[in-house]
Motif scaffolding. Structure first.
Motif, PDB file in Angstrom:
ATOM      1  N   LYS A 115       0.825  -1.207   0.000  1.00 12.15           N
ATOM      2  CA  LYS A 115       0.000   0.000   0.000  1.00 12.15           C
ATOM      3  C   LYS A 115       0.857   1.253   0.000  1.00 12.15           C
ATOM      4  N   GLN A 116       0.335   2.275  -0.647  1.00  7.24           N
ATOM      5  CA  GLN A 116       1.006   3.571  -0.688  1.00  7.24           C
ATOM      6  C   GLN A 116       0.720   4.366   0.583  1.00  7.24           C
ATOM      7  N   TYR A 154      -3.708  -1.287  -8.704  1.00  2.00           N
ATOM      8  CA  TYR A 154      -3.340  -0.151  -7.855  1.00  2.00           C
ATOM      9  C   TYR A 154      -4.541   0.353  -7.062  1.00  2.00           C
ATOM     10  N   THR A 161      -5.485  -2.118  -4.280  1.00  4.38           N
ATOM     11  CA  THR A 161      -4.543  -2.083  -3.156  1.00  4.38           C
ATOM     12  C   THR A 161      -4.678  -0.805  -2.341  1.00  4.38           C
ATOM     13  N   ASN A 162      -4.917   0.300  -3.019  1.00  7.88           N
ATOM     14  CA  ASN A 162      -4.934   1.609  -2.348  1.00  7.88           C
ATOM     15  C   ASN A 162      -6.332   2.226  -2.324  1.00  7.88           C
TER      16      ASN A 162
END
Length: 365
Positions: free
Chosen positions: A180-181, A223, A226-227
């Motif tokens: 994760k960002q 993406y 996940t985020n």
């Protein structure tokens, strides 16, 4: 006496240009420095692009591109473009575009060598181009170059997965899509650049932001999954709720496109589970601007048409059932020439009419 007037070989342009760019960061900047640099950049552009009088030479281009990469001139220009005069910024944009597209004759691979260099050895160039949105002067030339580069998936990955505490990923194999960002990388700066920047900065940044999120669907789908929480929290709070009409309308439209893209099915199902997202969307239906209402409708319809509504969404829709049935028939009724909109609105009205009561709340003792 001809040797007295001998000019510098054109392949030697990159090194003195790099030295002059470095001087821009050492005040006071002399006008002579800007003028000499402008001449070198104009010469480079002529070699790479040719002129009305002379065609470009593949050998000269190849030597110049090699020299530019060896001197790391692209990085220096990327971080300094906002300091250049207007014509030099235009020339720099052309230089970037030509260098990143150039393929030598009989090349072994289809990928331009400069692009491979940027991706595998100097991804910081892409990060610096993104930071061009921090200055009005460099926003448009940097944006143009970025959008050309974003045709390649690796460039989008570099931007999306950038983290300030680490070197940018050099290739897709170095990226773990399940990590994760934290929200500090360069991609997350696009939100304030779009919402708070001057009009031309905001508009160009949004165009690039849209390309990042739509050009490479599999990469972005992973993406977003996940985020999900951090992305949509910022997207809704900063962009969908923006005080700028243009930003808000464009952002709602892009949100609808993302949710309705088949590649983002898992993201869509997660988004439409959330009752708070539905509440935000219902507020858009009553916005003072008709185009905001219209774009909001295309997100609202995803909640209503979803056959597997969450209990939270069911309750909100059912509790507002009568109000919606009174509101929707009159909603944007002047769009008489839009048959698809009329059909979708009729469908939503029917779905709300036949909607069953949500499950009763459990009473705890």
């Amino acid at each position: 006496m001809a040797f007295l007037f001998r000019t510098k070989p054109k392949s030697d342009l990159a090194k003195p240009a790099k030295e002059l760019v470095t001087r821009l960061w050492q005040p006071p900047v002399l006008q002579k420095t800007e003028e000499e640099l402008a001449k070198l950049l104009a010469q480079m552009k002529s070699i790479l692009q040719g002129t009305q009088e002379t065609e470009s030479s593949p050998d000269q281009i190849s030597h110049l591109v090699t020299s530019i990469l060896q001197e790391d001139l692209l990085y220096s220009l990327a971080r300094s473009i906002h300091m250049l005069p207007f014509e030099s910024r235009k020339d720099t944009q052309t230089i970037f575009s030509c260098v990143l597209r150039f393929k030598p004759l009989n090349a072994a691979t289809s990928e331009p060598p400069a692009l491979a260099h940027v991706v595998n050895q100097r991804p910081e160039i892409i990060i610096e181009l993104c930071r061009g949105y921090e200055h009005r002067e460099s926003a448009m030339p940097c944006g143009f170059v970025l959008r050309e580069a974003l045709k390649h998936e690796a460039i989008a990955a570099i931007i999306l997965h950038d983290k300030p505490e680490t070197k940018p990923a050099a290739n897709l194999n170095e990226i773990d899509p399940d990590v994760k960002q934290g929200g500090e990388g360069v991609f997350w700066k696009f939100f304030p650049w779009i919402d708070e920047g001057a009009f031309e900065v905001s508009t160009d940044a949004f165009t690039t932001f849209r390309d990042i999120l739509t050009k490479h669907k599999e990469l972005v789908s992973q993406y977003l999954s996940t985020n999900f929480e951090i992305f949509f929290r910022r997207y809704n709070e900063i962009l969908v709720k923006s005080s700028s009409y243009v930003t808000q309308r464009q952002s709602i439209k892009l949100l609808g496109e993302l949710l309705l893209d088949r590649e983002n099915y898992n993201t869509m199902t997660e988004y439409v589970k959330d009752g708070e997202h539905l509440k935000l969307c219902m507020k858009l239906l009553k916005d003072e601007h008709k185009m905001v209402q219209y774009e909001g409708f295309h997100v609202f319809k995803v909640f209503v048409a979803n056959p597997k509504k969450s209990v939270a969404v069911q309750r909100i829709l059912f509790n507002n059932r009568e109000r919606l049935l009174n509101f929707l028939p009159k909603f944007l009724k002047d769009r008489t020439d839009d048959d698809q909109f009329s059909d979708e609105k009729s469908y939503l009205i029917r779905q709300i009419e036949i909607m069953a009561p949500p499950p009763a709340e459990e009473v705890t003792t």
